[in-house]
Scaffold this motif. Structure first.
Motif: not given
Ligand code: UTP
Length: 479
Positions: A23-51
């Protein structure tokens, strides 16, 4: 190192640890606002529960767990007779009316769904449902709430759960229409949570855009947590609300804050007053409604697709279906019950898996994929899974024509057309009972179209026949 770069690298290693770094495949080419959006979405998830979720629901298809002994649920019939479970409807109506007069009741619409089957462009509550004027669904509910206030002297506050995908549009729509006459201070909208959508084969989280996860609302069952997180529950407590009348956004003739149902919920001897439900007598075994059953000693809903068809076809000696009680998703919940559930740190309703088509971006090539067949798994929670958590939960039979005209599909069953037909049928019956002449065709169906405003009547008893003239054949009337 800038903060975003630091966050990005931390997130990258967290995702790598759970096999979701695509899900970070395009992260390096995103502008700051878009990267913030993606990181915000990820931060809101309970990542440890996903597997664990992926293993349990996505890459394997969980088998439905069917209890060994499944019995039909008892219910309070809408027409109590001496032979079949007699009960004193007038008594319970009086109890419910007392609660309404005391301002103990609020209404709650779950409107966070995506309405894909209807295919309407916009929040489903804005859909023009009225048989004649195309009165929108939200207006039906607002008017029914206002009428309840007029009858009992206290207007129930209205809570509406949206999703992040339709929240702003819903807020703007209700504001534009002045909340259909309700006090905006007593209408609270809040968005529910979302879950990532997963690739059905690999269990990888999908990207809707290079900078955005593909997400779906977490089901109507997500409402139980969202009520707490949003502050709606605290708002109810501040207003001394004790009961919540729960209904879906798709049924224009739903009986909001039904006094008899409230009375049963609060005072029936077999109710713990925590969570109660309305049922509809199924017209045929094949009707796709969840079934109220008693299993493992507990009242619960078993999904239509999970309950063996031979059980659903069983009939009693008098010809009635043995498993008769289908769910129209109309409930009462007590504020104390919601509070109790949310006070338990382990409280979580189970997930259900749905296979859906989800448009996405291929993380390897950047190519946009618009699937023709389901490619994704969405995980949702269902509100009825809270029923077994109540100490004693009861079921009350709704009158089909009076209370159920859902709009689910663009055509066919449960469509705008069937809803309009039921609206007319109900209005015709209520008007005739009040002495108004309604034309009927040879098949007995009304030979006219009638849209009944909830401001006029939410109950057949509200109609004053003297104020309505006879209806002409083929007429289209609003009463
Ligand atoms: P449905 O099961 O009809 O789902 O929702 P839906 O998403 O609206 O429609 P389809 O399946 O895509 O066609 C029943 C009720 O639950 C609400 C809906 O808004 C509707 O009132 N709901 C559903 C939510 O509030 N959130 C959800 O995540 C799902």
């Amino acid at each position: 190192m800038p903060a975003t770069t630091f966050t990005l690298e931390t997130m990258r290693s967290r995702l790598a640890a759970i096999g979701q770094e695509q899900v970070l495949a395009f992260a390096d080419s995103l502008d700051a606002e878009k990267l913030d959006h993606l990181l915000g979405q990820l931060a809101a998830l309970d990542l440890d529960a996903i597997p664990e979720l992926v293993a349990a629901y996505v890459t394997t298809k969980p088998e439905p767990h069917l209890p060994a002994d499944i019995q039909p649920a008892p219910y309070y019939p809408s027409n109590p007779t001496a032979e079949f479970r007699p009960w004193d409807a007038d008594h319970f109506r009086a109890v419910g009316e007392g609660l309404l007069r005391a301002g103990k009741v609020a209404c709650f619409t779950v409107a966070g769904g995506q309405g894909t089957r209807l295919g309407f462009d916009g929040p489903k509550g804005c859909y023009p449902a009225g048989a004649v004027t195309g009165r929108p669904l939200f207006q039906f509910f607002a008017e029914a709430i206002a009428k309840t206030g007029e009858k009992y002297g206290k207007t129930p506050p209205w809570y509406i759960m949206t999703s992040p995908l339709n929240h702003d549009a819903t807020v703007a729509y209700l504001a534009k229409h002045d909340h259909f006459g309700l006090d905006p201070e007593a209408v609270m909208l809040f968005p529910q949570g979302v879950m990532p959508s997963f690739d059905m084969q690999t269990g990888k989280m999908l990207l809707a855009e290079p900078h955005a996860l593909a997400t779906n609302p977490d089901g109507h069952g997500g409402s139980l947590r969202a009520l707490k997180v949003s502050g709606a529950l605290a708002d109810m407590q501040a207003r001394s609300i004790e009961y919540l009348s729960y209904f879906q956004v798709d049924n224009p003739i739903v009986r909001v804050a039904d006094p008899v149902f409230l009375g049963l919920h609060a005072a029936a001897p077999d109710s713990s007053g925590e969570m109660s439900s309305k049922m509809l007598a199924k017209v045929a075994p094949e009707e796709k409604l969840g079934m109220f059953c008693v299993a493992d000693g507990t009242l619960q809903i078993i999904e239509y697709s999970d309950l063996p068809m031979d059980l659903q076809r069983e009939r009693l000696a008098d010809g009635r279906l043995r498993f008769l009680a289908g769910s129209p998703a109309i409930h009462l919940l007590s504020v104390a019950f919601l509070d109790k559930l949310n006070s338990d740190p382990k409280f979580a309703l189970p997930y259900h898996r749905a296979e859906k088509k989800v448009a996405c971006v291929d993380p390897a090539t950047g190519e946009r994929i618009v699937p023709g067949v389901p490619n994704a798994v969405k995980l949702e929670r269902f509100v009825f899974d809270a029923m077994p958590l109540a100490a004693r939960s009861i079921v009350y039979e709704a009158n089909r024509t009076d209370e159920f005209a859902p709009i689910k599909n663009a055509e066919g069953t449960d469509s705008p057309q069937t809803s309009r037909d039921i609206q007319t049928r109900r209005a015709a019956g209520w008007l005739e009972a009040a002495g108004v002449a309604v034309p009927r065709g040879g098949d007995g169906e009304p030979d006219c179209t009638i849209e009944l405003s909830p401001r006029t009547a939410v109950d057949s008893r509200d109609i004053d026949g003297a104020t309505v003239g006879p209806i002409a054949p083929k007429a289209e009337v609003v009463v």
